[in-house]
Write an enzyme that holds these catalytic residues in place. Structure first.
Site, PDB file in Angstrom:
ATOM      1  N   HIS A  88       5.319   6.079  11.482  1.00  0.00           N
ATOM      2  CA  HIS A  88       4.795   5.941  10.121  1.00  0.00           C
ATOM      3  C   HIS A  88       3.865   7.134   9.894  1.00  0.00           C
ATOM      4  O   HIS A  88       2.640   6.998   9.871  1.00  0.00           O
ATOM      5  CB  HIS A  88       4.041   4.617  10.003  1.00  0.00           C
ATOM      6  N   ARG A 108      11.540   4.129   3.252  1.00  0.00           N
ATOM      7  CA  ARG A 108      11.130   3.207   4.332  1.00  0.00           C
ATOM      8  C   ARG A 108      12.333   2.359   4.698  1.00  0.00           C
ATOM      9  O   ARG A 108      13.007   1.811   3.823  1.00  0.00           O
ATOM     10  CB  ARG A 108       9.988   2.306   3.865  1.00  0.00           C
ATOM     11  N   LYS A 167      25.502  -3.613  -0.275  1.00  0.00           N
ATOM     12  CA  LYS A 167      26.973  -3.583  -0.246  1.00  0.00           C
ATOM     13  C   LYS A 167      27.494  -2.891   1.005  1.00  0.00           C
ATOM     14  O   LYS A 167      28.692  -2.741   1.188  1.00  0.00           O
ATOM     15  CB  LYS A 167      27.497  -2.852  -1.486  1.00  0.00           C
ATOM     16  N   ARG A 172       0.809  -1.225   0.000  1.00  0.00           N
ATOM     17  CA  ARG A 172       0.000   0.000   0.000  1.00  0.00           C
ATOM     18  C   ARG A 172       0.836   1.266   0.000  1.00  0.00           C
ATOM     19  O   ARG A 172       0.597   2.179  -0.771  1.00  0.00           O
ATOM     20  CB  ARG A 172      -0.909   0.057   1.235  1.00  0.00           C
ATOM     21  N   THR A 173       1.797   1.333   0.916  1.00  0.00           N
ATOM     22  CA  THR A 173       2.503   2.603   1.083  1.00  0.00           C
ATOM     23  C   THR A 173       3.289   2.933  -0.190  1.00  0.00           C
ATOM     24  O   THR A 173       3.200   4.041  -0.715  1.00  0.00           O
ATOM     25  CB  THR A 173       3.430   2.546   2.314  1.00  0.00           C
TER      26      THR A 173
HETATM   27  C1  NCD Z   1       1.963  -1.006   8.152  1.00  0.00           C
HETATM   28  C2  NCD Z   1       3.446  -0.781   8.229  1.00  0.00           C
HETATM   29  O1  NCD Z   1       4.179  -1.084   7.303  1.00  0.00           O
HETATM   30  O2  NCD Z   1       3.847  -0.238   9.237  1.00  0.00           O
HETATM   31  N1  NCD Z   1       1.486  -1.167   6.863  1.00  0.00           N
HETATM   32  C3  NCD Z   1       1.256  -0.064   6.114  1.00  0.00           C
HETATM   33  O3  NCD Z   1       2.134   0.751   5.902  1.00  0.00           O
HETATM   34  N2  NCD Z   1       0.023   0.113   5.635  1.00  0.00           N
HETATM   35  C4  NCD Z   1       1.517  -2.044   9.076  1.00  0.00           C
HETATM   36  C5  NCD Z   1       2.063  -3.431   8.910  1.00  0.00           C
HETATM   37  O4  NCD Z   1       2.993  -3.682   8.172  1.00  0.00           O
HETATM   38  O5  NCD Z   1       1.547  -4.281   9.602  1.00  0.00           O
END
Ligand code: NCD
Length: 300
Positions: A130, A102, A81, A51-52
């Site tokens: 997040h 991320r 590396k 999703r993100t």
């Molecule tokens: C979450 C995350 O990655 O922190 N997912 C997301 O970004 N929608 C929650 C998860 O991974 O469980």
């Protein structure tokens, strides 16, 4: 706002502005389809994401910007590396006008921002934060509830490693008369720093032992997945408080069900057609919230 590292940057005013913009983008997408024309945005993901990453990439493309991306940066970027995040940022900012990152390291986005000359957006930093999820969560609450003060929210699941709950608490802490009911295995309970944030901001915090401890006229249940990949010992079993039709029978017609997703059993699929289940709509809201954020970051 020229970056987004932590949810504390999402003040009430910023949230109202971004939510209003997200509503307008949703209603009039063609007005925004070229607004970032000429920009190139990089997404660097060292941890898995559906999703993100895809909603950011869709947001980038729907705003008319172009995209460069490493989907599995741990394996396919120079991180493999041994390159530091800081060095990767120093390089990628030569190629892109903003960077969405991320990483499993809690300091990753802060460290990136220290060396960056382009906007950095934190798309998840370890178990810490997040913030863009918090933005879409608050956008969802605002649209479903019509207000952000006077909310009662139950947080379920993995409150220790679940970064989405951490960022959500920070954002909610700015609103008046917020009640948080926390239900998790004791070993996955909210870390002390988030309890302190709630105390310092006059939020009501109730640690629950069962669903019976949660009021039935609650505004929202925010379920989360156990973050097994962050457990010290992945064989340990933790108690889970799964949502089923029987459990949801307790709660009022107005108790919406949220989840950052992915779910892995903690919300029964039998609830998918329950009108209180808003988690798929919540994920869709991520597109508009992230489009609004990118507009803001580029001063549009
Ligand atoms: C979450 C995350 O990655 O922190 N997912 C997301 O970004 N929608 C929650 C998860 O991974 O469980």
């Amino acid at each position: 706002m020229n970056n987004l590292i932590g949810a504390a940057q999402l003040t009430r005013d910023v949230i109202e502005q971004l939510c209003t913009l997200a509503d307008d983008i949703r209603a009039n997408p063609s007005n925004y389809s070229k607004i970032l024309d000429g920009k190139i945005i990089a997404t660097i993901f060292y941890e898995p994401s559906t999703r993100t990453r895809l909603s950011f990439e869709s947001a980038i493309l729907r705003l008319g910007a172009r995209l460069i991306s490493t989907e599995n940066a741990n394996e396919s970027s120079s991180g493999k590396k041994g390159e530091s995040v800081e060095d990767t940022i120093r390089i990628v900012q030569g190629y892109a006008d903003a960077i969405v990152i991320r990483h499993s390291d809690e300091e990753s986005s802060r460290n990136a921002a220290k060396v960056a000359t382009v906007p950095i957006i934190n798309a998840g930093s370890g178990k810490d934060e997040h913030p863009t999820q918090a933005l879409l969560d608050i956008y969802t609450l605002r649209n479903c509830k019509g207000h952000l003060d006077n909310l009662s929210v139950a947080l379920l699941g993995d409150l220790k490693y679940g970064r989405t709950t951490h960022s959500l608490i920070k954002v909610l802490s700015q609103y008046d008369n917020i009640s948080i009911y926390a239900l998790s295995d004791d070993r996955l309970a909210l870390p002390e720093e988030y309890i302190k944030i709630m105390q310092d901001n006059n939020m009501k915090y109730v640690k629950c032992n069962s669903f019976e401890d949660i009021p039935v006229d609650l505004d929202a249940i925010y379920q989360t997945r156990q973050q097994k990949e962050r457990f010290e010992n992945s064989d340990v079993e933790f108690k889970s408080y799964d949502l089923t039709p029987e459990v949801m029978n307790r709660f009022s017609d107005n108790t919406i069900i949220m989840h950052p997703l992915p779910r892995v059993g903690e919300i029964s699929t039998e609830l998918d057609n329950d009108k209180r289940a808003v988690f798929f709509e919540q994920a869709k809201n991520g597109l508009y919230a992230r489009m609004a954020l990118l507009c803001e970051v580029f001063g549009k």
